[in-house]
Design a protein around this motif. Structure first.
Motif, mmCIF file in Angstrom:
data_model
loop_
_atom_site.group_PDB
_atom_site.id
_atom_site.type_symbol
_atom_site.label_atom_id
_atom_site.label_comp_id
_atom_site.label_asym_id
_atom_site.label_seq_id
_atom_site.Cartn_x
_atom_site.Cartn_y
_atom_site.Cartn_z
ATOM 1 N N MET A 1 15.757 2.312 -36.951
ATOM 2 C CA MET A 1 15.035 2.392 -38.198
ATOM 3 C C MET A 1 13.805 1.478 -38.103
ATOM 4 O O MET A 1 13.902 0.336 -37.686
ATOM 5 N N THR A 2 12.669 2.002 -38.518
ATOM 6 C CA THR A 2 11.435 1.222 -38.439
ATOM 7 C C THR A 2 11.439 0.106 -39.493
ATOM 8 O O THR A 2 12.187 0.152 -40.470
ATOM 9 N N ARG A 3 10.574 -0.872 -39.276
ATOM 10 C CA ARG A 3 10.480 -1.973 -40.247
ATOM 11 C C ARG A 3 10.025 -1.479 -41.613
ATOM 12 O O ARG A 3 10.489 -1.952 -42.642
ATOM 13 N N ALA A 4 9.100 -0.523 -41.616
ATOM 14 C CA ALA A 4 8.617 0.026 -42.891
ATOM 15 C C ALA A 4 9.771 0.704 -43.635
ATOM 16 O O ALA A 4 9.909 0.554 -44.853
ATOM 17 N N ARG A 5 10.586 1.439 -42.913
ATOM 18 C CA ARG A 5 11.721 2.130 -43.536
ATOM 19 C C ARG A 5 12.755 1.113 -44.034
ATOM 20 O O ARG A 5 13.327 1.287 -45.114
ATOM 21 N N GLN A 6 12.987 0.054 -43.267
ATOM 22 C CA GLN A 6 13.900 -1.001 -43.704
ATOM 23 C C GLN A 6 13.367 -1.676 -44.971
ATOM 24 O O GLN A 6 14.117 -1.972 -45.888
ATOM 25 N N ALA A 7 12.057 -1.896 -45.015
ATOM 26 C CA ALA A 7 11.435 -2.509 -46.188
ATOM 27 C C ALA A 7 11.566 -1.596 -47.408
ATOM 28 O O ALA A 7 11.857 -2.060 -48.516
ATOM 29 N N ASP A 8 11.352 -0.287 -47.208
ATOM 30 C CA ASP A 8 11.516 0.669 -48.302
ATOM 31 C C ASP A 8 12.955 0.659 -48.809
ATOM 32 O O ASP A 8 13.198 0.634 -50.019
#
Length: 154
Positions: A1-8
């Protein structure tokens, strides 16, 4: 999972938690701020046993009514699942609710009642963060023992 997706995912989880915390605290302004208000998209809400409420006025009025008639409410969320698709997120969970209505006979709190509700909360990303687009809660009907478990012989 990308960092952006984790942040979302973390931001959606925080918005979902804030929704339930605002309910527990009777924070109508907090509830109001959490609902989508883009001027073009209708929001909707289904409380257990209620008809579908559509539009910001109807939805927020329902929360004002619930808060005015509930002296105590606490949510214990279980089975929380988050699904993300671009600017939309769907959160499903079980609301384990403990609530109490108005007190009688001088008591400080009315009788406490427990209830299970399965909920789906749909969020949309806005420039102000994730906002609730739709909430749907359905009561969980407890299983009853009907005695059909007994073996029968012919």
């Amino acid at each position: 999972m990308t960092r952006a997706r984790q942040a979302d995912r973390a931001a959606v989880e925080a918005a979902n938690t804030a929704f339930y915390e605002a309910m527990e605290q009777g924070d109508f302004d907090g509830i109001t701020e959490l609902w989508l208000d883009d001027g073009a998209t209708e929001i909707s809400c289904v409380h257990p046993g209620w008809p579908v409420l559509t539009g910001r006025g109807e939805v927020l009025r329902s929360y004002a009514l619930i808060m005015a008639n509930t002296d105590y409410i606490q949510f214990f969320l279980t089975d929380v699942e988050i699904s993300l698709a671009d600017d939309v997120a769907v959160v499903t969970c079980t609301e384990n609710i403990l609530s109490g209505g108005p007190a009688e006979d001088g008591a400080s709190l009315g009788p406490l009642v427990g209830q299970l509700v399965v909920a789906t909360n749909v969020f949309r990303r806005t420039s102000e963060g994730w906002r609730i687009w739709s909430h749907h809660g359905s009561p969980v009907i407890p299983e009853t023992d009907t005695g059909d478990d007994e073996e029968t012989t012919d």
